[in-house]
Design a protein around this motif. Structure first.
Motif, PDB file in Angstrom:
ATOM      1  N   ILE A  36      80.247  41.853  32.974  1.00 25.18           N
ATOM      2  CA  ILE A  36      79.302  41.771  31.843  1.00 25.18           C
ATOM      3  C   ILE A  36      79.554  42.869  30.798  1.00 25.18           C
ATOM      4  CG2 ILE A  36      76.839  41.978  31.207  1.00 25.18           C
ATOM      5  CD1 ILE A  36      76.227  40.139  33.567  1.00 25.18           C
ATOM      6  N   PRO A  37      79.731  44.143  31.187  1.00 30.57           N
ATOM      7  CA  PRO A  37      79.968  45.158  30.149  1.00 30.57           C
ATOM      8  C   PRO A  37      81.299  44.977  29.417  1.00 30.57           C
ATOM      9  CG  PRO A  37      79.516  46.164  32.292  1.00 30.57           C
ATOM     10  CD  PRO A  37      79.681  44.712  32.533  1.00 30.57           C
ATOM     11  N   LYS A  38      82.196  44.184  29.990  1.00 32.41           N
ATOM     12  CA  LYS A  38      83.494  43.964  29.336  1.00 32.41           C
ATOM     13  C   LYS A  38      83.468  42.760  28.398  1.00 32.41           C
ATOM     14  CE  LYS A  38      85.883  46.074  33.146  1.00 32.41           C
ATOM     15  NZ  LYS A  38      86.425  45.865  34.439  1.00 32.41           N
ATOM     16  N   ALA A  39      82.356  42.046  28.405  1.00 35.47           N
ATOM     17  CA  ALA A  39      82.243  40.871  27.521  1.00 35.47           C
ATOM     18  C   ALA A  39      81.787  41.327  26.138  1.00 35.47           C
ATOM     19  CB  ALA A  39      81.244  39.886  28.120  1.00 35.47           C
ATOM     20  N   HIS A  40      81.935  40.434  25.157  1.00 34.08           N
ATOM     21  CA  HIS A  40      81.534  40.780  23.790  1.00 34.08           C
ATOM     22  C   HIS A  40      80.010  40.709  23.643  1.00 34.08           C
ATOM     23  CE1 HIS A  40      81.704  40.970  19.422  1.00 34.08           C
ATOM     24  NE2 HIS A  40      80.866  39.938  19.407  1.00 34.08           N
ATOM     25  N   GLY A  41      79.379  39.809  24.385  1.00 34.12           N
ATOM     26  CA  GLY A  41      77.929  39.642  24.277  1.00 34.12           C
ATOM     27  C   GLY A  41      77.418  38.867  25.477  1.00 34.12           C
ATOM     28  N   LEU A  42      76.104  38.759  25.541  1.00 36.97           N
ATOM     29  CA  LEU A  42      75.469  38.062  26.674  1.00 36.97           C
ATOM     30  C   LEU A  42      74.381  37.139  26.123  1.00 36.97           C
ATOM     31  CD1 LEU A  42      74.958  37.853  29.805  1.00 36.97           C
ATOM     32  CD2 LEU A  42      73.406  39.794  29.551  1.00 36.97           C
ATOM     33  N   ILE A  43      74.477  35.863  26.494  1.00 36.51           N
ATOM     34  CA  ILE A  43      73.460  34.890  26.051  1.00 36.51           C
ATOM     35  C   ILE A  43      72.558  34.564  27.239  1.00 36.51           C
ATOM     36  CG2 ILE A  43      73.085  32.548  25.186  1.00 36.51           C
ATOM     37  CD1 ILE A  43      75.862  32.657  23.921  1.00 36.51           C
ATOM     38  N   LEU A  44      71.246  34.516  26.983  1.00 38.74           N
ATOM     39  CA  LEU A  44      70.311  34.181  28.054  1.00 38.74           C
ATOM     40  C   LEU A  44      69.342  33.098  27.580  1.00 38.74           C
ATOM     41  CD1 LEU A  44      69.548  37.817  29.281  1.00 38.74           C
ATOM     42  CD2 LEU A  44      71.060  36.146  30.365  1.00 38.74           C
ATOM     43  N   ASN A  45      69.055  32.179  28.499  1.00 36.44           N
ATOM     44  CA  ASN A  45      68.146  31.073  28.164  1.00 36.44           C
ATOM     45  C   ASN A  45      66.719  31.465  28.550  1.00 36.44           C
ATOM     46  OD1 ASN A  45      67.061  28.623  27.515  1.00 36.44           O
ATOM     47  ND2 ASN A  45      68.033  27.473  29.180  1.00 36.44           N
ATOM     48  N   THR A  46      66.100  32.238  27.679  1.00 40.85           N
ATOM     49  CA  THR A  46      64.712  32.653  27.928  1.00 40.85           C
ATOM     50  C   THR A  46      64.096  33.067  26.609  1.00 40.85           C
ATOM     51  OG1 THR A  46      63.311  34.020  29.359  1.00 40.85           O
ATOM     52  CG2 THR A  46      65.209  35.124  28.377  1.00 40.85           C
ATOM     53  N   PHE A  47      62.828  33.471  26.631  1.00 42.08           N
ATOM     54  CA  PHE A  47      62.209  33.997  25.412  1.00 42.08           C
ATOM     55  C   PHE A  47      61.493  35.304  25.736  1.00 42.08           C
ATOM     56  CE2 PHE A  47      57.851  32.224  26.153  1.00 42.08           C
ATOM     57  CZ  PHE A  47      58.140  31.274  27.123  1.00 42.08           C
ATOM     58  N   GLU A  48      61.380  36.127  24.691  1.00 38.72           N
ATOM     59  CA  GLU A  48      60.928  37.510  24.893  1.00 38.72           C
ATOM     60  C   GLU A  48      59.541  37.578  25.543  1.00 38.72           C
ATOM     61  OE1 GLU A  48      62.958  40.161  23.993  1.00 38.72           O
ATOM     62  OE2 GLU A  48      64.460  38.986  22.885  1.00 38.72           O
ATOM     63  N   ASP A  49      58.638  36.658  25.130  1.00 38.29           N
ATOM     64  CA  ASP A  49      57.276  36.731  25.670  1.00 38.29           C
ATOM     65  C   ASP A  49      57.221  36.378  27.152  1.00 38.29           C
ATOM     66  OD1 ASP A  49      55.577  37.590  23.558  1.00 38.29           O
ATOM     67  OD2 ASP A  49      56.053  35.720  22.532  1.00 38.29           O
ATOM     68  N   LEU A  50      58.261  35.724  27.656  1.00 38.92           N
ATOM     69  CA  LEU A  50      58.261  35.348  29.070  1.00 38.92           C
ATOM     70  C   LEU A  50      58.839  36.456  29.930  1.00 38.92           C
ATOM     71  CD1 LEU A  50      57.666  32.861  30.944  1.00 38.92           C
ATOM     72  CD2 LEU A  50      60.089  32.308  30.774  1.00 38.92           C
ATOM     73  N   GLU A  51      59.947  37.056  29.458  1.00 42.27           N
ATOM     74  CA  GLU A  51      60.670  37.988  30.327  1.00 42.27           C
ATOM     75  C   GLU A  51      60.963  39.322  29.641  1.00 42.27           C
ATOM     76  OE1 GLU A  51      63.125  36.021  33.603  1.00 42.27           O
ATOM     77  OE2 GLU A  51      63.815  35.021  31.791  1.00 42.27           O
ATOM     78  N   GLY A  52      60.095  39.685  28.680  1.00 44.79           N
ATOM     79  CA  GLY A  52      60.312  40.911  27.901  1.00 44.79           C
ATOM     80  C   GLY A  52      60.711  42.127  28.721  1.00 44.79           C
ATOM     81  N   PRO A  53      59.953  42.506  29.767  1.00 42.32           N
ATOM     82  CA  PRO A  53      60.284  43.730  30.508  1.00 42.32           C
ATOM     83  C   PRO A  53      61.675  43.684  31.138  1.00 42.32           C
ATOM     84  CG  PRO A  53      58.134  42.863  31.182  1.00 42.32           C
ATOM     85  CD  PRO A  53      58.734  41.861  30.260  1.00 42.32           C
ATOM     86  N   PHE A  54      62.068  42.493  31.628  1.00 43.40           N
ATOM     87  CA  PHE A  54      63.379  42.385  32.278  1.00 43.40           C
ATOM     88  C   PHE A  54      64.499  42.384  31.228  1.00 43.40           C
ATOM     89  CE2 PHE A  54      60.248  39.658  34.609  1.00 43.40           C
ATOM     90  CZ  PHE A  54      59.793  40.690  35.409  1.00 43.40           C
ATOM     91  N   LEU A  55      64.184  41.762  30.073  1.00 41.42           N
ATOM     92  CA  LEU A  55      65.173  41.761  28.988  1.00 41.42           C
ATOM     93  C   LEU A  55      65.426  43.182  28.492  1.00 41.42           C
ATOM     94  CD1 LEU A  55      64.096  38.576  26.993  1.00 41.42           C
ATOM     95  CD2 LEU A  55      66.276  38.943  28.161  1.00 41.42           C
ATOM     96  N   SER A  56      64.345  43.979  28.415  1.00 35.89           N
ATOM     97  CA  SER A  56      64.532  45.377  27.976  1.00 35.89           C
ATOM     98  C   SER A  56      65.449  46.102  28.949  1.00 35.89           C
ATOM     99  CB  SER A  56      63.202  46.138  27.960  1.00 35.89           C
ATOM    100  OG  SER A  56      62.352  45.543  27.068  1.00 35.89           O
TER     101      SER A  56
END
Ligand code: UDP
Length: 487
Positions: A216-236
């Motif tokens: 993951i740190p070697k990739a250019h970016g990371l896409i996730l299928n979620t929204f901030e209000d659902l998983e905000g703490p984990f996304l942070s």
């Protein structure tokens, strides 16, 4: 000439999904979103899945509206009669790798007709990141599992270092430490199943996960299928580890919303690898509002005869009407289940309706559905949240175990039946979900559904994150002399 220059400056994205129902689904939704943003997209599918997709959906005509989209197919290296179910997941991954590595190397070389600007690959294809870096083509990882579980994965090295893993003793209800934002929430039994094995290091799933998190740190970016209000703490937490993380979900809602804004009505958007049985909708049409529980264990899970019977009796005893999906390959250990199924179908007439594959999103949106008995697959969970349908969770593998805990204890929109398969528990939980606890859960899940809708509308966080991802991709230009990409 000018037109030609414009053509070559449009980024070309190569999308490489895991060849499963759920992942192809999410990646096709993303592909369509990128086409709507006028990017060139090549979607790699296995021959096996492409044939099924063409047979059961309108994917061909749907994508014909985007002249810059193309499918490319490769062999997954397995024989046609290979069952390709969850029990053989390791086979699928390793066999596909032998076919995909040379294919990707060629696709990312300078000599191809349409040079690739960037690759979006499933997180499990760790080797795509290595090949991309070697060829100078950025790879964006798309992790289609639940982001909260991805956060658990990212913490596993810390758990090992701290001596927490492998766990000592047999207390599966002991709380797990060293996972920030989840302290006091996860018990050992809520972790991906391989974490509970003494020899987890030799387990194929865990090996794949460790390779994935290393890349993951070697990739250019990371896409996730979620929204901030659902998983905000984990996304942070994930962003503290990898800042370029794009939470652009729920993807199908994001796509639906974008298509609705267009003048022409969107075509039906099924990406099913099985034929959808629309008699299920007709059956629902004549049931009363909120009276039916929908039962499905997704596209991969296999269930034993005994387990099916426990659910069947529990459902019948609850007296709640049910619509149940039983895939032709659902039985653990394989084998024909025609006779067995016939008896189940006969025995539940009047109260239950059994189909082999349903148009799930339409089912969940139906007003007769009041709840969902699910295996807690990530797509099913998001689809249920969007339609405001509380859940009973019966998880088995990987992220399902984390998700079901969050459904019950974090979002508080359903019950967790993890590690139990007993007709009396099924009966009690179904009665609770559709009766005593119905209003409480419904109110909470409908709030989440509203937040999901807001997130994909203009100005919403998933809407903005998708725009940032598209700008990021548009900012990548490939230099034709040496094949490397300027970032
Ligand atoms: N699905 C469907 N019809 C069915 C059962 C499932 O269309 O009868 C779809 C469902 O809508 C979801 C996907 O299959 O998009 C299952 O994905 P999930 O992540 O929930 O679980 P998995 O199949 O990967 O275990």
């Amino acid at each position: 000439m000018e037109h030609q220059q414009e053509e070559t400056s449009i980024p070309h994205v190569l999308i490489f999904p895991l060849p499963l129902q759920s992942t192809s689904n999410s990646m096709l939704q993303l592909a369509e979103l990128l086409c709507l943003a006028d990017l060139k997209v090549t979607f790699i599918n296995t021959n096996h899945n492409q044939q099924r997709l063409l047979r059961h959906t309108n994917v061909q005509s749907r994508f014909e509206q985007y002249p810059s989209f193309q499918f490319l197919t490769i062999s997954d290296g397995l024989s046609e009669d290979h069952p390709r179910s969850a029990e053989q997941f390791g086979d699928i991954i390793s066999s596909l790798q032998t076919m995909a590595e040379p294919f990707l190397k060629e696709m990312l070389s300078d000599v191809v007709e349409k040079p690739v600007t960037c690759v979006i690959a499933d997180g499990l294809f760790y080797y795509a990141v290595d090949i991309g870096n070697e060829k100078g083509v950025p790879v964006i990882t798309f992790d289609t599992i639940s982001p909260s579980c991805l956060w658990v994965y990212l913490c596993l090295p810390k758990l090992i270092e701290a001596g927490v893993l492998p766990f000592k003793g047999n207390d599966l209800d002991a709380l797990v430490t060293h996972i920030p934002a989840m302290e006091g929430l996860l018990r050992r039994r809520d972790l991906p199943h391989f974490c509970l094995l003494d020899d987890y290091k030799t387990d194929l799933n865990s090996q794949a996960v460790f390779k994935e998190i290393e890349r993951i740190p070697k990739a250019h970016g990371l896409i996730l299928n979620t929204f901030e209000d659902l998983e905000g703490p984990f996304l942070s937490c994930i962003r503290s580890y990898f800042p370029k993380t794009y939470a652009i979900g729920p993807l199908h809602l994001n796509l639906k919303t974008k298509l609705a804004v267009k003048a022409t009505p969107p075509l039906s958007s099924s990406n099913s690898l099985w034929e959808e049985d629309h008699t299920s909708i007709k059956w629902l049409d004549v049931q009363s509002k909120g009276s039916v529980i929908y039962v499905s264990f997704g596209s991969l899970a296999v269930v034993s005869r005994n387990e099916i019977l426990e659910f069947w009796h529990g459902l019948l005893n609850s007296k709640v009407k049910f619509l149940w999906v039983m895939r032709p390959n659902i039985l653990k250990g394989g084998g024909s289940h025609d006779e067995f199924m016939k008896e189940l179908v006969e025995g539940c007439k009047g109260i239950g309706y059994i189909v082999s594959w349903a148009p799930q999103k339409m089912v969940l949106a139906h007003q007769s559905i009041g709840g969902f008995l699910t295996h807690s697959g990530w797509n099913s969970t998001l689809e249920s949240i969007i339609e405001g349908k509380p859940m009973i969770c019966w998880p088995q593998y990987v992220d399902q175990r984390v998700t079901s805990r969050l459904v019950n204890e974090f979002w508080k929109v359903g019950l967790d039946m993890k590690d139990i398969c007993d007709r009396y528990v099924v009966e009690k939980m179904v009665k609770d979900l559709m009766g005593t606890k119905k209003d409480e859960y419904k109110k909470t899940i409908e709030k989440l559904s509203e937040l999901a809708i807001i997130s994909v509308q203009e100005g919403g966080l998933s809407y903005n994150n998708l725009n940032c991802l598209i700008d990021d991709i548009k900012g990548l230009t490939r230099s034709t002399e040496n094949g490397s990409v300027k970032m």
